[in-house]
Motif scaffolding. Sequence first.
Motif, PDB file in Angstrom:
ATOM      1  N   PRO A  43       0.837  -1.208   0.000  1.00  0.00           N
ATOM      2  CA  PRO A  43       0.000   0.000   0.000  1.00  0.00           C
ATOM      3  C   PRO A  43       0.868   1.253   0.000  1.00  0.00           C
ATOM      4  N   CYS A  44       1.039   1.847  -1.141  1.00  0.00           N
ATOM      5  CA  CYS A  44       1.972   2.966  -1.257  1.00  0.00           C
ATOM      6  C   CYS A  44       1.721   3.694  -2.571  1.00  0.00           C
ATOM      7  N   PRO A  46       3.028   7.515  -3.082  1.00  0.00           N
ATOM      8  CA  PRO A  46       3.575   8.871  -3.220  1.00  0.00           C
ATOM      9  C   PRO A  46       4.168   9.171  -4.606  1.00  0.00           C
ATOM     10  N   ASN A  82      11.026  10.774  -3.837  1.00  0.00           N
ATOM     11  CA  ASN A  82       9.698  10.661  -3.239  1.00  0.00           C
ATOM     12  C   ASN A  82       9.233   9.225  -3.057  1.00  0.00           C
ATOM     13  N   CYS A  83      10.016   8.270  -3.520  1.00  0.00           N
ATOM     14  CA  CYS A  83       9.662   6.862  -3.341  1.00  0.00           C
ATOM     15  C   CYS A  83      10.158   6.404  -1.970  1.00  0.00           C
ATOM     16  N   PRO A  84       9.238   6.079  -1.030  1.00  0.00           N
ATOM     17  CA  PRO A  84       9.678   5.632   0.297  1.00  0.00           C
ATOM     18  C   PRO A  84      10.499   4.346   0.228  1.00  0.00           C
ATOM     19  N   VAL A 143      12.587  15.523   0.816  1.00  0.00           N
ATOM     20  CA  VAL A 143      12.350  15.010   2.186  1.00  0.00           C
ATOM     21  C   VAL A 143      13.530  14.212   2.760  1.00  0.00           C
TER      22      VAL A 143
ATOM     23  N   LYS B  50      10.921   7.121   5.516  1.00  0.00           N
ATOM     24  CA  LYS B  50       9.692   7.629   4.899  1.00  0.00           C
ATOM     25  C   LYS B  50       8.616   6.554   4.957  1.00  0.00           C
ATOM     26  N   PHE B  51       7.407   6.963   5.311  1.00  0.00           N
ATOM     27  CA  PHE B  51       6.316   6.005   5.463  1.00  0.00           C
ATOM     28  C   PHE B  51       5.719   5.589   4.123  1.00  0.00           C
ATOM     29  N   PHE B  52       5.171   4.390   4.111  1.00  0.00           N
ATOM     30  CA  PHE B  52       4.369   3.933   2.987  1.00  0.00           C
ATOM     31  C   PHE B  52       2.934   4.367   3.219  1.00  0.00           C
ATOM     32  N   ALA B  59       2.075   9.365   3.423  1.00  0.00           N
ATOM     33  CA  ALA B  59       3.126   8.510   2.876  1.00  0.00           C
ATOM     34  C   ALA B  59       4.200   9.392   2.279  1.00  0.00           C
ATOM     35  N   GLY B  60       5.430   8.931   2.363  1.00  0.00           N
ATOM     36  CA  GLY B  60       6.551   9.706   1.845  1.00  0.00           C
ATOM     37  C   GLY B  60       7.109  10.656   2.891  1.00  0.00           C
ATOM     38  N   ARG B  62       8.585  11.336   6.684  1.00  0.00           N
ATOM     39  CA  ARG B  62       9.317  10.514   7.652  1.00  0.00           C
ATOM     40  C   ARG B  62       8.541  10.426   8.971  1.00  0.00           C
TER      41      ARG B  62
END
Lengths: 174, 376
Positions: A43-44, A46, A82-84, A143, B50-52, B59-60, B62
């Motif tokens: 689930p992602c 961004p 931007n990719c966690p 970020v 960074k969170f999903f 998301a994205g 931290r």
Amino acid sequence: MKEGILFTGVPSPAELAASPGFPDPVFREKGRIAVIECVQEIPCNPCEGACKWGAIQIGDHITNLPALIPEKCTGCGICIANCPGLAITVIDNNFSETESSIDFPFEYLPLPKVGDVVEAVNRMGESVCRGRILAVKRSKAFVGTTVVSMAVPKEYQDIVRSMKRLPIPEKEGE
Amino acid sequence: MKQMEVEVVVIGAGPAGLSAACQARMAGAQVLVIDENNQPGGQLFKQIHKFFGSREHQAGVRGYEIGQKLLEKTIACGASVMLDSLVYGIQPDLTLGVIKKGENIALKAQKIIVATGAKENYLPFPGSTLPGVMGAGAAQTMINVNRVLPGKRAVMMGSGNVGLIVSYQLMQAGAEVAAIVEGAPCIGGYGVHAGKIRRAGVPFYLGYTVKRALGEQSVEGVEIIQVNERFQPIPGTEKLLKADTICLAVGLNPMNELLWQAGCHFDFIPAFGGHVPLHDSNMETTICGVYAAGDATGVEEASSAMEEGNLAGVAAAEALGYLSYEEAACKKAEIQHRLDTLRDGPFGQKRRAFKEQQLADMKAFDQGSFMGRMQA
């Protein structure tokens, strides 16, 4: 040894080929393009929102894999930071006659400097060739993730995905 | 003994507790959040990655930044936060015993939301009491909160997301990670997290477990051994790894002692970390007025913890009359939709199924047909 992301932490060639975010070789000819190595339905989303060109699509179902629309990708690289999952690079196979460039996320200190020659590593962290640092980009929009741009010999463009961490300088008196 | 009365008491100032506090307070309820730590935020402040999730789940962003925002929102909406305060008991009549810096307080609540989180599992093996063996979460607290490197070269036991993320963060902090050792035949966490670790050159030993830690005064190495499909060691397959730190990331289990004490009925769901309180879709347990949210109700992750907190906060405010049935139903439907999207995909579907089982067992309990689940 079993292949694939579940067994090695590295997406297999088959997993990459089946991924809608991994651009077809045809589109790689056009120059800078995002290469999304996201092969698990987590689930992602961004990346979709980060791309103002609409070149990455996930849709309402956030566990869908990100799909790259190659015609829309400008290679701007905003998706990289931007990719966690740190799963996106931007590759330019037309960087020069002999070299390709790869922009990749890098979250270790110390950072390399422009002009440095570093050890370029593959998806397993093995050194495969030398890489020349072209740019070290930091921005509020990233970020906290630095995007490093590196030139490598053309034949390594699909093998190299990062660089070896640089040694931490010893502090005086230690 | 000092006496206090509060409408809503939230125990635990982590992602679930703060979210619950914000919802209840914004609806108009008087809210007090209690945490035993000296700073609020729970685990969020050690999550430097960074969170999903979806963009609406930040998301994205931290984790520590999500924590900071949540904390600011909590303070801004006027919820009180009481730190360094330990809730040592809840009674079925919703009175709580609290110790704040040596002072004993008897607190009477109209609603209690228990968001006490989870604790790390331990793994016993010869040498596991040597200095240098620690929970992965402890190592993460040391590097990201206290800025202390636990060691120079770590072996991580467990390849779930905690093991993968903490390995990466140990390297970011300047340590080496010698290997990630996993008993199962495949990597447990997200492939992209594993990918980061591999790119840094860290090997995975899948189908291996720790046999013993080496060292006299502290950890000097670790002997690992291959296991068969029934997790039994295969003699002759031992390998020695040099390390001064062994981190254990072998699962979490809910911290719900207070709910036991209050008299709540429990379910047994191994995938959620073992015993978890029965609760309805309002997050209300079998004790009227006692709600639970986050890892205390079953170990998941921070985004779903925040959404469960939101649900509990809305439901508590509704029960106190601060939200009409329609207002609350509308908010709950939005939250539930977001929760469902988090419990989706190959990693989330199982959690969704187990959560549905937990809710179904609560219904069965209400109808008098829940006999309890026993450990197999």
